[in-house]
Design an enzyme around this catalytic site. Structure first.
Site: not given
Ligand code: AP5
Length: 222
Positions: A15, A90, A129, A162, A173
């Site tokens: 995403k 979420r 990552r 991370r 997660r």
């Molecule tokens: P990447 O693009 O980084 O993936 P992503 O979907 O953005 O993954 P995240 O882990 O950032 O999402 P998340 O929702 O768990 O974490 P967030 O930071 O929002 O891609 C992943 C990897 O794959 C990279 O290395 C990339 O290069 C590679 N890649 C991408 N596309 C590819 C492809 N097509 N092919 C191959 N490789 C590819 O949240 C973190 C924490 O914050 C949560 O756990 C929670 O505790 C808290 N939090 C955040 N938002 C909320 C909320 N709304 N409510 C409550 N808690 C929250």
């Protein structure tokens, strides 16, 4: 009329990778609640101090904190042309709060794009990552390596892994945040006819092409 979009998907679905590109190409504000929380942790704010341990073990940060943080972000002028939401809402409570905030601005969600991908591929992506300290630019040791080992191509800052990208935390997660919390949110938006699914297991360029096709289709419907 502003264009307000939501990207949903399990952790590591890609995403953030796609959102950064889409937001800059289409002039939308990219609102990534995970990035905002990590900045709060880095800055040692009260929110960051409360969120740090919760995030490290793979749980969701409480709704009231997230909703307050998001409400403030939505009031910034750069959100006027539209927002690309990455990681919010979420939970059902967050989705309801979002609806209320947008209604108050005479706006509405135009589309919810759900990134579909299997758990084993997510573990592979997240284990490799690397993220830059300065601006959260995202790399992968195999699929998208930086030009110089451990250094961000864009701003030269250090790349790090991370805390929540360990296999056991990734599984927590996936189960708690995706299988349990997100399912009713998707059903809610599906009930409003807003959901499109995207095959996120494809290589980045193919995911980008499919996503662009979905977004261009929205423009034609408008
Ligand atoms: P990447 O693009 O980084 O993936 P992503 O979907 O953005 O993954 P995240 O882990 O950032 O999402 P998340 O929702 O768990 O974490 P967030 O930071 O929002 O891609 C992943 C990897 O794959 C990279 O290395 C990339 O290069 C590679 N890649 C991408 N596309 C590819 C492809 N097509 N092919 C191959 N490789 C590819 O949240 C973190 C924490 O914050 C949560 O756990 C929670 O505790 C808290 N939090 C955040 N938002 C909320 C909320 N709304 N409510 C409550 N808690 C929250």
């Amino acid at each position: 009329m502003p264009l307000d979009l939501i990207l949903m998907g399990p952790p590591g679905a890609g995403k953030g990778t796609q959102a950064a590109r889409i937001a800059s190409e289409r002039g939308l504000a990219h609102i990534a609640t995970g990035d905002m929380l990590r900045a709060a942790v880095r800055d040692g704010t009260p929110l960051g101090q409360e969120a740090e341990a919760i995030m490290a073990r793979g749980d969701l940060v409480p709704d009231d904190l997230i909703i307050a943080m998001f409400r403030e972000r939505l009031s910034a002028p750069d959100t006027e042309p539209g927002v690309l939401l990455d990681g919010f809402p979420r939970t059902s409570a967050q989705a309801e709060a979002l609806d209320g905030m947008l209604e108050g601005l005479d706006r509405h969600i135009a589309s919810v794009i759900v990134f579909e991908i299997e758990l084993e591929e997510l573990v592979r992506r997240l284990s490799g990552r690397r993220v830059c300290r300065a601006s959260e630019h995202v790399y992968h040791v195999d699929f998208h390596p930086p030009k110089a080992d451990g250094v961000c191509d864009e701003d030269g800052s250090e790349l790090y892994q991370r805390d929540d990208d360990q296999p056991d935390v990734i599984r927590t997660r996936f189960q708690k945040q995706w299988v349990e919390a997100a399912a009713p949110v998707i059903e809610y938006y599906r009930g409003h006819g807003l959901v499109s699914n995207l095959d996120a297991a494809q290589p980045r360029e193919q995911v980008a092409a499919e996503l662009d096709g979905l977004l261009d289709g929205l423009g034609q419907r408008a």
